[in-house]
Every structure is written in C-alpha cells, then in structure tokens.
Design a protein around this motif. Structure first.
Motif, PDB file in Angstrom:
ATOM      1  N   CYS A 190       0.823  -1.214   0.000  1.00  0.00           N
ATOM      2  CA  CYS A 190       0.000   0.000   0.000  1.00  0.00           C
ATOM      3  C   CYS A 190       0.854   1.259   0.000  1.00  0.00           C
ATOM      4  CB  CYS A 190      -0.927  -0.012   1.211  1.00  0.00           C
ATOM      5  SG  CYS A 190      -2.193  -1.308   1.139  1.00  0.00           S
ATOM      6  N   GLN A 191       1.926   1.269   0.760  1.00  0.00           N
ATOM      7  CA  GLN A 191       2.804   2.430   0.770  1.00  0.00           C
ATOM      8  C   GLN A 191       3.494   2.605  -0.583  1.00  0.00           C
ATOM      9  OE1 GLN A 191       2.897   4.700   3.008  1.00  0.00           O
ATOM     10  NE2 GLN A 191       4.490   5.932   2.043  1.00  0.00           N
ATOM     11  N   THR A 192       3.876   1.504  -1.208  1.00  0.00           N
ATOM     12  CA  THR A 192       4.479   1.572  -2.546  1.00  0.00           C
ATOM     13  C   THR A 192       3.502   2.149  -3.553  1.00  0.00           C
ATOM     14  OG1 THR A 192       5.899  -0.327  -2.060  1.00  0.00           O
ATOM     15  CG2 THR A 192       5.552   0.216  -4.379  1.00  0.00           C
ATOM     16  N   VAL A 193       2.229   1.778  -3.456  1.00  0.00           N
ATOM     17  CA  VAL A 193       1.208   2.299  -4.365  1.00  0.00           C
ATOM     18  C   VAL A 193       1.136   3.823  -4.257  1.00  0.00           C
ATOM     19  CG1 VAL A 193      -1.278   2.439  -4.769  1.00  0.00           C
ATOM     20  CG2 VAL A 193      -0.176   0.212  -4.517  1.00  0.00           C
ATOM     21  N   THR A 194       1.084   4.348  -3.046  1.00  0.00           N
ATOM     22  CA  THR A 194       0.969   5.801  -2.874  1.00  0.00           C
ATOM     23  C   THR A 194       2.213   6.520  -3.397  1.00  0.00           C
ATOM     24  OG1 THR A 194       1.858   5.679  -0.609  1.00  0.00           O
ATOM     25  CG2 THR A 194      -0.532   5.516  -0.885  1.00  0.00           C
ATOM     26  N   GLU A 195       3.389   5.988  -3.157  1.00  0.00           N
ATOM     27  CA  GLU A 195       4.618   6.637  -3.610  1.00  0.00           C
ATOM     28  C   GLU A 195       4.735   6.599  -5.127  1.00  0.00           C
ATOM     29  OE1 GLU A 195       7.630   4.514  -1.550  1.00  0.00           O
ATOM     30  OE2 GLU A 195       7.214   5.432   0.398  1.00  0.00           O
ATOM     31  N   GLU A 196       4.422   5.452  -5.730  1.00  0.00           N
ATOM     32  CA  GLU A 196       4.518   5.333  -7.187  1.00  0.00           C
ATOM     33  C   GLU A 196       3.545   6.267  -7.895  1.00  0.00           C
ATOM     34  OE1 GLU A 196       6.549   3.785  -9.070  1.00  0.00           O
ATOM     35  OE2 GLU A 196       7.630   2.452  -7.733  1.00  0.00           O
ATOM     36  N   LEU A 197       2.319   6.342  -7.423  1.00  0.00           N
ATOM     37  CA  LEU A 197       1.325   7.191  -8.066  1.00  0.00           C
ATOM     38  C   LEU A 197       1.664   8.671  -7.905  1.00  0.00           C
ATOM     39  CD1 LEU A 197      -1.997   5.335  -7.188  1.00  0.00           C
ATOM     40  CD2 LEU A 197      -0.744   5.308  -9.344  1.00  0.00           C
ATOM     41  N   ALA A 198       2.155   9.059  -6.741  1.00  0.00           N
ATOM     42  CA  ALA A 198       2.526  10.460  -6.531  1.00  0.00           C
ATOM     43  C   ALA A 198       3.645  10.877  -7.476  1.00  0.00           C
ATOM     44  CB  ALA A 198       2.951  10.676  -5.080  1.00  0.00           C
ATOM     45  N   GLU A 199       4.633  10.017  -7.666  1.00  0.00           N
ATOM     46  CA  GLU A 199       5.740  10.332  -8.571  1.00  0.00           C
ATOM     47  C   GLU A 199       5.301  10.271 -10.024  1.00  0.00           C
ATOM     48  OE1 GLU A 199      10.272   8.767  -9.631  1.00  0.00           O
ATOM     49  OE2 GLU A 199       9.128   7.883  -7.991  1.00  0.00           O
ATOM     50  N   LEU A 200       4.444   9.326 -10.349  1.00  0.00           N
ATOM     51  CA  LEU A 200       4.018   9.144 -11.737  1.00  0.00           C
ATOM     52  C   LEU A 200       3.261  10.351 -12.255  1.00  0.00           C
ATOM     53  CD1 LEU A 200       3.802   7.265 -14.195  1.00  0.00           C
ATOM     54  CD2 LEU A 200       1.722   6.312 -13.169  1.00  0.00           C
ATOM     55  N   PHE A 201       2.341  10.894 -11.464  1.00  0.00           N
ATOM     56  CA  PHE A 201       1.491  11.990 -11.929  1.00  0.00           C
ATOM     57  C   PHE A 201       1.898  13.344 -11.353  1.00  0.00           C
ATOM     58  CE2 PHE A 201      -1.312   8.194 -12.077  1.00  0.00           C
ATOM     59  CZ  PHE A 201      -1.447   8.146 -13.460  1.00  0.00           C
ATOM     60  N   ASP A 202       2.991  13.372 -10.599  1.00  0.00           N
ATOM     61  CA  ASP A 202       3.476  14.623 -10.018  1.00  0.00           C
ATOM     62  C   ASP A 202       2.363  15.323  -9.235  1.00  0.00           C
ATOM     63  OD1 ASP A 202       5.287  16.589  -9.413  1.00  0.00           O
ATOM     64  OD2 ASP A 202       4.868  17.773 -11.214  1.00  0.00           O
ATOM     65  N   ILE A 203       1.706  14.549  -8.380  1.00  0.00           N
ATOM     66  CA  ILE A 203       0.659  15.101  -7.529  1.00  0.00           C
ATOM     67  C   ILE A 203       1.138  15.094  -6.084  1.00  0.00           C
ATOM     68  CG2 ILE A 203      -1.327  14.632  -8.998  1.00  0.00           C
ATOM     69  CD1 ILE A 203      -1.698  12.005  -7.701  1.00  0.00           C
ATOM     70  N   GLU A 204       0.541  15.949  -5.301  1.00  0.00           N
ATOM     71  CA  GLU A 204       1.107  16.244  -3.983  1.00  0.00           C
ATOM     72  C   GLU A 204       0.532  15.435  -2.835  1.00  0.00           C
ATOM     73  OE1 GLU A 204       1.727  19.382  -6.840  1.00  0.00           O
ATOM     74  OE2 GLU A 204      -0.137  18.492  -6.103  1.00  0.00           O
ATOM     75  N   ASP A 205      -0.499  14.630  -3.090  1.00  0.00           N
ATOM     76  CA  ASP A 205      -1.091  13.865  -1.982  1.00  0.00           C
ATOM     77  C   ASP A 205      -1.721  12.590  -2.520  1.00  0.00           C
ATOM     78  OD1 ASP A 205      -2.154  13.453   0.775  1.00  0.00           O
ATOM     79  OD2 ASP A 205      -4.071  13.684  -0.277  1.00  0.00           O
ATOM     80  N   VAL A 206      -1.284  11.434  -1.972  1.00  0.00           N
ATOM     81  CA  VAL A 206      -1.895  10.141  -2.293  1.00  0.00           C
ATOM     82  C   VAL A 206      -2.024   9.368  -0.984  1.00  0.00           C
ATOM     83  CG1 VAL A 206      -1.775   8.015  -3.624  1.00  0.00           C
ATOM     84  CG2 VAL A 206      -0.819  10.115  -4.575  1.00  0.00           C
ATOM     85  N   ARG A 207      -3.248   8.866  -0.702  1.00  0.00           N
ATOM     86  CA  ARG A 207      -3.490   8.098   0.517  1.00  0.00           C
ATOM     87  C   ARG A 207      -4.335   6.873   0.195  1.00  0.00           C
ATOM     88  NH1 ARG A 207      -6.822  12.294   3.247  1.00  0.00           N
ATOM     89  NH2 ARG A 207      -6.694  13.312   1.203  1.00  0.00           N
ATOM     90  N   LEU A 208      -4.122   5.807   0.993  1.00  0.00           N
ATOM     91  CA  LEU A 208      -4.881   4.570   0.820  1.00  0.00           C
ATOM     92  C   LEU A 208      -5.470   4.177   2.172  1.00  0.00           C
ATOM     93  CD1 LEU A 208      -5.723   2.326  -1.127  1.00  0.00           C
ATOM     94  CD2 LEU A 208      -3.602   1.138  -0.587  1.00  0.00           C
TER      95      LEU A 208
END
Length: 797
Positions: free
Chosen positions: A453-471
């Motif tokens: 779950c932590q990997t998902v949030t980090e990958e998505l934040a870097e992929l789309f250059d967005i500032e907040d991802v939470r699961l």
C-alpha cells in the motif's frame, strides 16, 4: 535640362539619341549586340577595353538600359571634356565591377561617392557635392542607404528612416516617380529639407531608381556652393541610376538566393534537432537564435499561453548577447498587446509600441528601446499554443519577409511540440507500465500488505506529479485505517492511524456511494491545501474494502489519463488484500492446528503425570513396604515398575517438556542442549524478559527438531544455538559444522519446522552449502513479558 528636342520615340524633354556613322541608333546597336553582330569598327572611336570587359560580365550587361547608359558615351556627336569623360569612364568601370558580385551595400557606398563628383561638361570644372542613395517604403518614409560629402556623420545616419513630408526633391520623386530639381535654396518644409538646411544647400537633384518597373528609391545630389548644379548633372545621375537599377536587381536576386539558402540551412538545423528527439526547451532556444540571426532582429522570444490568461516567455535570444531589455517572463493576453492581437486573429500580428496605450505600452516605451514587434502563432495539435516574436529597436525595421519566416519557424516549433507530445506520451505509458510493474512485483513476491500500500501511494505520486496520495481501509463503526500515505498530508494521516470516515468529504462520499468521486472545486474538497481530488473505491468482489485518494494543489483538474493507472493500482491492491486475507486464513488455521496439538500434548502429559504415573509410583512404594512378600521376585517386580515409570516420564517429556512448562524457555533449552549427543554451545541474552507461551513453545520445538537432525544426519562435531529477543519477536539460530547440503524437500524435519514457524506468522531461512555445515534461522513474532526473578537469574547464569 531639356532642349525641346524629340527622341526617337517622339517623347520630348530628353537629349537626342546618338547615332554612329551609318546612322544607327543605340537601340539598333544594342539589338546587334544581343544578336552577336556588333562590330567595333562601326564606332566613331574604338570601344574602350573596359566596356568590352563589362559586356562579358554576365547578367548585369544583358540589361539594355545598363548598356545603353555606357555605350551612349562613345557614339558620334558626343561633345565633352576629355577629363570628364575619363572620370565618368573610371566611375562606371568601378561600379560595373562592383555590380557583378559585390555586396549591395558596397555598391551603394561607391555609387554615392561617384555621384558626389560633379563635372561641368561646359567648363570642365569638377566639384564635390553632397550625394546620397535612398530606399523608399510604402509608409511614405525613406531609408538612407549610402552617403558621401558634406559635414554629415554618415555612419550615424545610415539606416535611419525619414518621413517624406513637406516639399523636397525626394518627396517629389516619391509622389511623381520623375526626377525633381530644386534651385535657389531649399525651403524649410520637410524633415529632409531641414536636414539639408544645416549645410546651407542651394540646389538639389533627386533621380528615381526603378527596379523591375517599380519605384525603389532615389539618387540625390545636393550643392552647398553658390552656383546651381551643372545642367548635365541630371543626365549623369540618371546614367548612374540606370546602372544602379540593374545592379540592385541583380544584388536583390543574389541576396534573395543567399537568404533562402541561409533560411533553409537554419530550418534544417532546427529540423534535425526535432528529428533527433531533442528536448522542447533546446528546440525553443535554437529557434529563437536562428530566427534572430536570420531576420537581423534585435530580440526574439517564444511565449506559451496558459489557462490563467498569460503568455509565459519560455525562450529568448538577444543580438550580440545583449541583456534582454524586457525581463518580464509573464505578459497579459488581454488588452491592447501583441499577444492579445495575435490570439484574437490566430494570424501574424504586428505592433508599433509608440502607438500602444495602457500598462504594457508604457512599460515597453519607458523600460526598453523596442520599436516594432511581430508575432506569429504557434499551434500544437490544432490548438493555439503560443507565439514566436521578433523585435526591432526604435528607428529600425525588420526585414520585409520577417512575417513569412516567423510563420515557417512557428510551424517548426509546432512540429517539435507534436513530436515532443508523442515522445512524452510514449514515456508516460512506459512510466505507467513500470510503476504498475513494480507494484505487481511486490504483490507477486507476497510482500506485506502495508508495504504494498505504501508503494502504491509513492509510485502514483511520482508518476502523476501530484502532492497527496493516501490509501484507506474501511473498518467497522465508520472508521478507517491509513495503510499508505505520501505527500503533503502524510503528517496528518500517518500509516497505521485511524480516523472517522466522515472526517474526509471525498472518502465519505466513496464510502456512501461506492463509486469514483472527482472534486475539482477547492471549496468542497474538504482540505484547504487541495484544489482537486479523485477518490477510487477498492472492492473485493461486492464488498467495499477501502479507498484510494489522489489530490493536487495545482490549478485545474487531474488529467483523465490518470484514471487507468489508478484503476490498475486499485486492482493490484485488491489482489494483494485477497491474497493477504487468504494467507491469514491459512496461517490462522495452521496456528489453531499447532496450538491444538500442543494443547493435546500438554493434556496427555498431564494425564500421564497425574494418572498412570502417579499410580505406578504409589504401587512401587506399596510393593516395597509389603513384608509378607519375600524373595527375589519382589525386588524384580519393583525394578520393573521403576523402569516402566522412567519410560513414562521420558514419554511425557517428549510430549511436552516439564522444564518448559515450569521454568520457561531458557531452562528447557539448557536441558535440551545437555541431552544432545553432539556438543552444543548455547548463547542467550544477558537479560531474558520472556515472551508469550505460544512463541516460546514454537521456539523450543524448532531447537529440538534442529538438534535432533544434527545428531542423526549432520555428522557434526559441534553445534551452536543462539537466542535473541527484540520488539519484533524471538530469533533462534541453530548451526553446525557438519556435511551440509540440507534441503527442505529431502525430509519432513525441516518441513515440520517451517510449518510451525509460519503457523505463527514467522519465517524460516536455511543456509546449507555442501561441506560447510548448516545454519537454520527462525524468527517468530512474540510479545515481551515482564521478567521474573527466576528468569532473570537463569539468563544471567
């Protein structure tokens, strides 16, 4: 200047056409020249060598007007001073040489110098006049291109533009297209006349220069002495003007070819960058530099429009590396600006900053020396992307074909943007696949759910250059647990924390509506930091398990292209959750089996101890106290009972060791080590705090099974048992110096150890190279317990 005679065409006001001895006119002679039939002997005087040489110069001398201007000097009837003739001949020779392939400016300078040498054919007197060459423009202005004589600083005046206002010889030529002459002082009624007044000009003559039948400019001679210009001056200047006309035409063709060659070379260099996949920023800088050099611009720039109604400067170039005079990087697209004009029409726009009102116009006039700017639109995928601009300083003009060149380079920029977009799309897809692949790899390797779950949030934040991802995982009672958090709100939502579902607007809607929720209004996102949010539900079949939240502080919605990767990541999370839940069910089932087995062993051991064993002890004691039974049989029966009792004790110890139940793990391990046939070194912590009973029991049986395998199969001469306890649990390591080569698939001993360890959520590793012994390490989750005095003492001893 006129004698009232008629020329061969019947038009008045010109000198009669000269004829040779056979009565042929210049036109007839030129016709013979073109047909290759001209004979030098037919002239009154032999044709000078320089004229013959000029005739062989090519394109220039194929023009009848140019040849007539030269040949007419040596036809019969010419009455002129020999010195004047020699001077004119040398002048024409010089200009003829320059007209072939010299730069046009060099020809203009030489022409102005020759024009200034005025020879009166009647008196033979030569004087130095003020002479100049001008180029006319459609906006009733003229540019000084060459000058000589007088007290002027010609280097400062060259290239300047002058209004053709008032009454001057140049203004008359511009209006009528015919020669104009002013005598008896120059009236102070125009810009050029006021300039001439500074040298007390008394007479001026302007003769038109035509190129391809169109008025191009003028050749001007001004006298600053008392007498008027000689009567033959107009004919002399007209001959030079005719020569200049053809020379300018030839030079223009050469210049045009050269400019086209330079333009194609510049565009080719830019096209090579685009084809080689250069970054857009590099292409932009190259375009600005190439365009500036090609158009002779003062500054060039490339601007990109944004959603806020501004034009952002992304590339600039300045002549000779000069500092950019307009340092602003953002310009409004509203009001009367160059950007707004171009955006309104979608076509090339031109602006004269001296005529622009408003803030931008005042800024340009007060802070810069810019005079004129031209902007061409840049389109990317059919949409207006920005503009390419060339600037000139006040008092100078950009090249006439700047509009066309700007458009051509703007199209190259658009092409580079299209290529860059395509490459970016490919990179984006590759990045998305790489991110999803990294998540899938963790899922396939059965990584822990919180790690996935932590990997998902980090990958998505870097992929789309967005500032907040939470699961989040939804829990009973409208609660939710944070399983992954990355970005600006990670401090508020740390991993492992629990929150109310209703505390987040977006999550609450997902929890209530079971669908994707998109909020692009900052006033309803539920957080002042976020401008837009996308929330995606995580489903396990028909069950809503949790939600994935992606938010950005940047203006505008999160792009639609983010939805497929978000959906893929959610599916992988769901797969990992299902796998984790299945593994948890299996682990719990195995733990229940192991716990039940251990409990059965304890029950069996207790029953033996409290039942059969106690009865046998009592029977043995009773037998030994009987006095009426004598003889060797009584002793034999008592010894047999003792042996049966010993076997029962050994059996009960095998089922569940008494030392483990009564003293804990450390005493049980010491007893196990003493009973092992192979010498064993035991290493324990200095202070043993103890752990929960299930973990200590599992650890004991791991050591017991391992030592049994060493004694039976390892052929070892020594072994080691090391015990460690930390916050994560118990780690026990058993090693030996035996033959090695152990594999779990070769027997059930290691499989039994692995089953027991994994049943309690632990993990087992075995290292056993052939000939180098075996090392077995088991880690078991455990809770620390408060140390008792006996345990602390036992550990220290």
């Amino acid at each position: 200047m006129t004698d009232g005679t008629q020329n061969d065409s019947g038009s008045p006001g010109r000198s009669p056409i000269r004829q040779d001895r056979s009565g042929r006119s210049i036109s007839e002679i030129l016709a013979e020249l073109q047909a290759g039939e001209f004979m030098l002997g037919k002239l009154v005087a032999p044709m000078p060598i320089f004229v013959q040489r000029l005739m062989r110069r090519g394109r220039f001398w194929r023009e009848p007007s140019a040849r007539a201007a030269v040949l007419g000097r040596w036809l019969p009837g010419r009455s002129t001073d020999r010195r004047g003739l020699e001077a004119e001949r040398n002048a024409l020779l010089r200009l003829g040489e320059l007209a072939v392939d010299a730069p046009i400016q060099e020809l203009f300078d030489a022409m102005a110098e020759e024009l200034g040498r005025i020879v009166d054919t009647e008196t033979g007197l030569a004087r130095q006049a003020v002479a100049s060459v001008w180029q006319f423009h459609p906006d009733k202005e003229a540019t000084l291109v060459a000058g000589s004589g007088g007290r002027f600083d010609w280097s400062a005046l060259l290239g300047t533009r002058w209004p053709l206002d008032g009454d001057s010889a140049n203004a008359r030529v511009y209006r009528t297209g015919r020669p104009a002459r002013l005598e008896g002082g120059i009236p102070l009624t125009g810009s050029i006349s006021r300039l001439l007044n500074t040298i007390e000009a008394t007479s001026s003559l302007s003769v038109p220069i035509t190129v391809h039948g169109e008025l191009w400019g003028s050749a001007v001679v001004v006298a600053d002495w008392a007498e008027p210009l000689p009567a033959n001056t107009e004919s002399q200047v007209a001959q030079f003007a005719a020569l200049a006309s053809t020379a300018i035409s030839s030079a223009q063709r050469r210049e045009q070819v050269g400019r086209l060659v330079d333009e194609h070379a510049a565009m080719r260099r830019v096209a090579v960058l685009v084809a080689n996949g250069a970054q857009p920023e590099q292409v932009w800088k190259t375009v600005a530099a190439e365009l500036g050099e090609l158009c002779g611009a003062y500054h060039t720039s490339l601007s990109q429009y944004d959603a806020s109604g501004s034009a952002n400067v992304v590339a600039v170039w300045s002549k000779n590396g000069a500092a950019i005079e307009a340092p602003r990087t953002r310009w409004p697209v509203t009001g009367d600006t160059l950007s707004s004009r171009m955006a309104a029409t979608g076509a090339v726009a031109r602006i004269d900053w001296s005529e622009v009102e408003g803030e931008v116009g005042r800024y340009i006039r007060e802070q810069t020396t810019l005079g004129t700017s031209i902007m061409a639109p840049v389109y990317a995928q059919g949409e207006l992307w920005g503009g390419l601009t060339a600037h000139s300083p006040r008092g100078t003009a950009l090249a006439e074909d700047t509009d066309r060149r700007l458009t051509a380079f703007a199209e190259l920029v658009g092409t580079s943007l299209a290529h860059a977009t395509a490459r970016a799309e490919v990179r984006r897809l590759a990045d998305e696949q790489a991110s999803i692949r990294r998540i899938a790899t963790k899922v396939a390797r059965q990584a822990a759910l919180d790690e996935i779950c932590q990997t998902v949030t980090e990958e998505l934040a870097e992929l789309f250059d967005i500032e907040d991802v939470r699961l989040f995982r939804f829990d009973p009672g409208d609660r939710m647990t944070v399983l992954g958090s990355h970005g600006i709100l990670a401090g508020r939502y740390p991993v492992g924390s629990t929150h109310s579902v209703t505390g987040d607007v977006t999550v609450a809607r997902v929890h209530r509506e079971h669908r994707i929720i998109r909020l692009d209004d900052p006033t309803i996102t539920g957080d002042a930091h976020l401008k837009c949010v996308i929330a995606t539900p995580v489903r396990l079949g028909d069950r809503l398990w949790g939600a994935l939240i992606a938010g950005s502080v940047q203006p505008g919605p999160i792009p639609e292209r983010a939805l497929p990767p978000l959906s893929d990541a959610v599916d992988l999370v769901a797969t990992a959750v299902r796998k984790a839940e299945a593994d948890e069910h299996v682990r719990a089932s195995r733990q229940r089996i192991v716990t039940a087995t251990d409990q059965a062993r304890r029950t069996f051991e207790r029953n033996l101890h409290d039942g059969a064993q106690q009865r046998l002890v009592a029977l043995t004691l009773e037998l030994r106290t009987l006095t009426d039974v004598d003889g060797p049989d009584r002793g034999a029966v008592a010894d047999e009972l003792d042996a049966i009792l010993t076997d029962l004790r050994e059996l009960s110890r095998g089922l569940h060791p008494v030392a483990l139940s009564q003293g804990g793990l450390l005493p049980a391990l010491r007893l196990l080590v003493r009973r092992c046939p192979t010498p064993v070194r035991l290493s324990t912590p200095p202070t043993w705090t103890g752990a929960d009973e299930e973990a200590e029991t599992a650890c004991y049986y791991v050591a017991a099974e391992a030592l049994t395998n060493i004694a039976k199969h390892a052929r070892a001469t020594e072994a080691d048992v090391a015990l460690e306890l930390d916050d994560s649990g118990i780690t026990i390591t058993v090693s030996d110096n035996g033959i090695g080569g152990v594999s779990p698939a070769q027997g059930t001993g290691l499989l039994g150890i692995a089953d027991r360890v994994e049943a309690f959520g632990g993990h087992l590793s075995v290292t056993s190279p052939r000939g180098s012994g075996t090392t077995l390490t088991a880690h078991l989750p455990a809770r620390r317990s408060s140390p008792s005095h006996e345990e602390t003492h036992a550990a220290s001893s």
